[in-house]
Design an enzyme around this catalytic site. Structure first.
Site, PDB file in Angstrom:
ATOM      1  N   HIS A  32      -7.086  -6.567   0.787  1.00  0.00           N
ATOM      2  CA  HIS A  32      -6.016  -5.616   0.493  1.00  0.00           C
ATOM      3  C   HIS A  32      -4.724  -5.987   1.217  1.00  0.00           C
ATOM      4  O   HIS A  32      -3.628  -5.808   0.671  1.00  0.00           O
ATOM      5  CB  HIS A  32      -6.469  -4.213   0.903  1.00  0.00           C
ATOM      6  CG  HIS A  32      -5.439  -3.155   0.702  1.00  0.00           C
ATOM      7  ND1 HIS A  32      -4.762  -2.970  -0.491  1.00  0.00           N
ATOM      8  CD2 HIS A  32      -4.946  -2.214   1.558  1.00  0.00           C
ATOM      9  CE1 HIS A  32      -3.918  -1.964  -0.376  1.00  0.00           C
ATOM     10  NE2 HIS A  32      -4.003  -1.492   0.856  1.00  0.00           N
ATOM     11  N   SER A  60       0.839  -1.199   0.000  1.00  0.00           N
ATOM     12  CA  SER A  60       0.000   0.000   0.000  1.00  0.00           C
ATOM     13  C   SER A  60       0.877   1.253   0.000  1.00  0.00           C
ATOM     14  O   SER A  60       1.728   1.413  -0.867  1.00  0.00           O
ATOM     15  CB  SER A  60      -0.952  -0.039   1.187  1.00  0.00           C
ATOM     16  OG  SER A  60      -2.001   0.879   1.025  1.00  0.00           O
ATOM     17  N   ASP A  92      -0.154  -4.929  -3.708  1.00  0.00           N
ATOM     18  CA  ASP A  92      -1.510  -4.403  -3.822  1.00  0.00           C
ATOM     19  C   ASP A  92      -1.594  -2.885  -3.712  1.00  0.00           C
ATOM     20  O   ASP A  92      -2.375  -2.342  -2.930  1.00  0.00           O
ATOM     21  CB  ASP A  92      -2.426  -5.042  -2.776  1.00  0.00           C
ATOM     22  CG  ASP A  92      -3.868  -5.142  -3.281  1.00  0.00           C
ATOM     23  OD1 ASP A  92      -4.044  -5.594  -4.424  1.00  0.00           O
ATOM     24  OD2 ASP A  92      -4.790  -4.775  -2.548  1.00  0.00           O
TER      25      ASP A  92
END
Length: 270
Positions: free
Chosen positions: A238, A45, A70
């Site tokens: 996520h 992230s 991700d």
């Protein structure tokens, strides 16, 4: 200005984000001095954005590989508009560490209870001035809801709110360590231009995603041109590295072996 929300000027952002990247370089230097071993940066992230910016700034001289988990510019930029609503939907306090861990799994943020027991501990802290009672480890059913304010005079409301806040802290002694909502002015700068920056890094690159639908145009073209290796890990949220740590470890190990950065041992099949 976009949608009524001010954005951080580029010059202000340029003074903030590189400091995070310099921290990475400083940690490597503090650990290894002038002769660091071969290093692969892996970031998830926002951490993926920091890894990319660190790599592009040549702050780790022995860098041999880069992995983003991700995080895709297009998807991240689209998600920023709803981020405040997401943050408002989270409970502000928790009765115990176990309550926080339970919430993270029940809400779907993390799908692996074992991982949640590791990562959530660092995301919350004890409320100031409150001592956590012994034995507050039991799991509490449900998600904590915020109390609504009474519609009375401002003074009585403020007084009652202070009293309620103290009671809430006593009953729910844990809160979030970082108030993410206050960092909104930086969000745009974290991800804008990330895809092209990732593609421009002149080292082997790996992108791990929870779904192929997350790819934006630049990364789709780059992937078709073979500019990086991509692997989709289905049935993950996520937090890919927390939901499926074994699969992420296998993907990274395979990447290292494929590029001859490491040799397989113990019968590892890549």
């Amino acid at each position: 200005v976009g949608e009524g929300k001010s954005r951080l000027p580029a010059e202000a952002f340029s003074a903030f984000f590189p400091s995070l990247c310099r921290d990475v370089g400083n940690v490597v230097e503090a650990m290894y001095g002038d002769l660091p071993p071969p290093i692969m940066l892996i970031g998830h992230s926002m951490g993926g954005a920091i890894a990319v910016h660190t790599a592009s700034s040549n702050l780790v001289p022995s860098l041999l590989g880069l992995c983003m988990i991700d995080v895709v510019e297009g998807t991240a930029m689209d998600a920023l508009n709803s981020m405040q609503n997401f943050l408002r939907g989270r409970p502000k306090t928790f009765k115990s560490l176990e309550n926080a861990i339970e919430w993270s799994v029940k809400s779907g943020q993390i799908r692996n209870l074992e991982s949640a027991r590791v990562s959530m501990v660092g995301q919350v802290k004890q409320c100031e001035g409150i001592t956590s009672p012994e034995g507050s480890k039991s799991i509490v059913e449900g998600i904590i809801e915020e109390e609504e304010e009474d519609e009375e005079g401002s003074e009585s409301v403020n007084k009652r709110k202070k009293e309620d806040d103290m009671e809430t802290k006593k009953d729910h002694p844990y809160t979030w360590r970082i108030e993410l909502a206050k960092t909104e002015k930086y969000w745009d700068g974290w991800f804008r231009g990330l895809s092209n920056l990732f593609l421009s890094c002149p080292i082997p690159k790996l992108l791990l995603l929870a779904g192929v639908d997350r790819l934006d145009k630049d990364l789709t073209i780059g992937q078709m041109q073979g500019k990086f290796q991509m692997q989709v890990l289905p049935q993950c949220g996520h937090a890919v590295h927390e939901d499926a740590p074994d699969k992420v470890a296998e993907a990274v190990a395979t990447f290292l072996i494929r590029h001859r950065f490491a040799e397989p041992i113990g019968g590892f099949q890549w």
